[in-house]
Design a protein around this motif. Structure first.
Motif, PDB file in Angstrom:
ATOM      1  N   MET A   1       0.819  -1.202   0.000  1.00  0.00           N
ATOM      2  CA  MET A   1       0.000   0.000   0.000  1.00  0.00           C
ATOM      3  C   MET A   1       0.858   1.260   0.000  1.00  0.00           C
ATOM      4  N   GLN A   2       1.948   1.225   0.753  1.00  0.00           N
ATOM      5  CA  GLN A   2       2.839   2.377   0.810  1.00  0.00           C
ATOM      6  C   GLN A   2       3.408   2.693  -0.570  1.00  0.00           C
ATOM      7  N   SER A   3       3.726   1.650  -1.314  1.00  0.00           N
ATOM      8  CA  SER A   3       4.279   1.828  -2.649  1.00  0.00           C
ATOM      9  C   SER A   3       3.289   2.543  -3.568  1.00  0.00           C
ATOM     10  N   LYS A   4       2.015   2.164  -3.476  1.00  0.00           N
ATOM     11  CA  LYS A   4       0.983   2.794  -4.300  1.00  0.00           C
ATOM     12  C   LYS A   4       0.807   4.267  -3.907  1.00  0.00           C
ATOM     13  N   GLN A   5       0.831   4.546  -2.607  1.00  0.00           N
ATOM     14  CA  GLN A   5       0.721   5.926  -2.134  1.00  0.00           C
ATOM     15  C   GLN A   5       1.906   6.762  -2.614  1.00  0.00           C
ATOM     16  N   THR A   6       3.091   6.211  -2.512  1.00  0.00           N
ATOM     17  CA  THR A   6       4.287   6.910  -2.955  1.00  0.00           C
ATOM     18  C   THR A   6       4.218   7.198  -4.450  1.00  0.00           C
ATOM     19  N   PHE A   7       3.741   6.218  -5.201  1.00  0.00           N
ATOM     20  CA  PHE A   7       3.596   6.396  -6.649  1.00  0.00           C
ATOM     21  C   PHE A   7       2.640   7.548  -6.964  1.00  0.00           C
ATOM     22  N   MET A 100       5.435   1.860 -20.081  1.00  0.00           N
ATOM     23  CA  MET A 100       5.130   0.797 -21.050  1.00  0.00           C
ATOM     24  C   MET A 100       6.397   0.154 -21.611  1.00  0.00           C
ATOM     25  N   LEU A 101       7.366   0.981 -21.952  1.00  0.00           N
ATOM     26  CA  LEU A 101       8.561   0.472 -22.612  1.00  0.00           C
ATOM     27  C   LEU A 101       9.561  -0.145 -21.640  1.00  0.00           C
ATOM     28  N   LEU A 102       9.647   0.397 -20.417  1.00  0.00           N
ATOM     29  CA  LEU A 102      10.666  -0.101 -19.491  1.00  0.00           C
ATOM     30  C   LEU A 102      10.096  -0.449 -18.114  1.00  0.00           C
ATOM     31  N   SER A 103       9.749   0.573 -17.326  1.00  0.00           N
ATOM     32  CA  SER A 103       9.263   0.285 -15.972  1.00  0.00           C
ATOM     33  C   SER A 103       8.561   1.513 -15.394  1.00  0.00           C
ATOM     34  N   ARG A 104       7.873   1.322 -14.284  1.00  0.00           N
ATOM     35  CA  ARG A 104       7.199   2.431 -13.609  1.00  0.00           C
ATOM     36  C   ARG A 104       8.212   3.478 -13.163  1.00  0.00           C
ATOM     37  N   ARG A 105       9.343   3.026 -12.673  1.00  0.00           N
ATOM     38  CA  ARG A 105      10.388   3.951 -12.207  1.00  0.00           C
ATOM     39  C   ARG A 105      10.896   4.823 -13.368  1.00  0.00           C
ATOM     40  N   VAL A 106      11.113   4.213 -14.524  1.00  0.00           N
ATOM     41  CA  VAL A 106      11.548   4.965 -15.698  1.00  0.00           C
ATOM     42  C   VAL A 106      10.451   5.940 -16.126  1.00  0.00           C
ATOM     43  N   GLY A 107       9.200   5.530 -16.026  1.00  0.00           N
ATOM     44  CA  GLY A 107       8.090   6.415 -16.355  1.00  0.00           C
ATOM     45  C   GLY A 107       8.058   7.644 -15.459  1.00  0.00           C
TER      46      GLY A 107
END
Length: 181
Positions: A1-7, A100-107
């Motif tokens: 859940m923390q990860s989703k909030q941080t995102f 889409m091409l790499l990762s959420r972090r890259v996005g």
């Protein structure tokens, strides 16, 4: 859940920051030649816009968009606001493309860079077609990727065609991106 909030905080912060940067001193610069040309064309009736842009180096979609937008107001701040709006959508599109091409972090990184890149901020503060063109170009790539991942959905193909047409009616250079895909 923390990860989703941080995102969500990260993306929300990037979009809010990008919006604030683009709105800051939006009306302080005088309208310059290219903006004035776009505004004059957009103030004409639709038939004149189509005839004028038919002989111009730029297609009519941005002028038509600005034509209807100017019905709500003609102050410098107001006429530049559509560019700010689509530029913020471009930040979100860059997040989507990176994800889409790499990762959420890259996005998130791509969205962050897009939010503060001076060249993009500069063009987002003008009543000109470049912000609209960059957004449509990013959407061309996103939908191309989605379609070519093997989707069988007709709506994806229709979206691909519509985005390409909108891009071509915004700037002729969209043909280069279309040819490369």
């Amino acid at each position: 859940m923390q990860s989703k909030q941080t995102f969500f905080l990260s993306i929300g912060g990037i979009l809010l920051s990008g919006t604030a940067i683009r709105l800051y001193h939006l009306e302080t610069q005088s309208v310059w030649f290219d903006e004035a040309a776009r505004l004059i064309i957009a103030r004409a009736d639709l038939g004149t816009i189509l005839r004028t842009t038919g002989g111009d180096t730029l297609p009519p979609l941005y002028h038509i968009t600005l034509h209807f937008w100017q019905m709500l107001g003609t102050q410098d701040f107001w006429t530049r606001l559509p560019s700010v709006f689509v530029s913020v959508l471009f930040i979100a599109a860059m997040y989507q493309l990176g994800r889409m091409l790499l990762s959420r972090r890259v996005g998130i990184f791509a969205a962050g860079i897009t939010a503060i890149l001076p060249y993009l901020v500069y063009h987002s503060q003008q009543a000109n077609l470049y912000s609209q063109f960059t957004l449509l170009s990013a959407l061309q790539i996103i939908i191309f990727w989605k379609v070519h991942q093997g989707t069988k959905r007709r709506i994806d193909w229709l979206a691909y065609i519509a985005i390409n047409l909108a891009a071509l009616y915004t700037h002729y250079f969209a043909a280069f991106l279309l040819l490369s895909t």
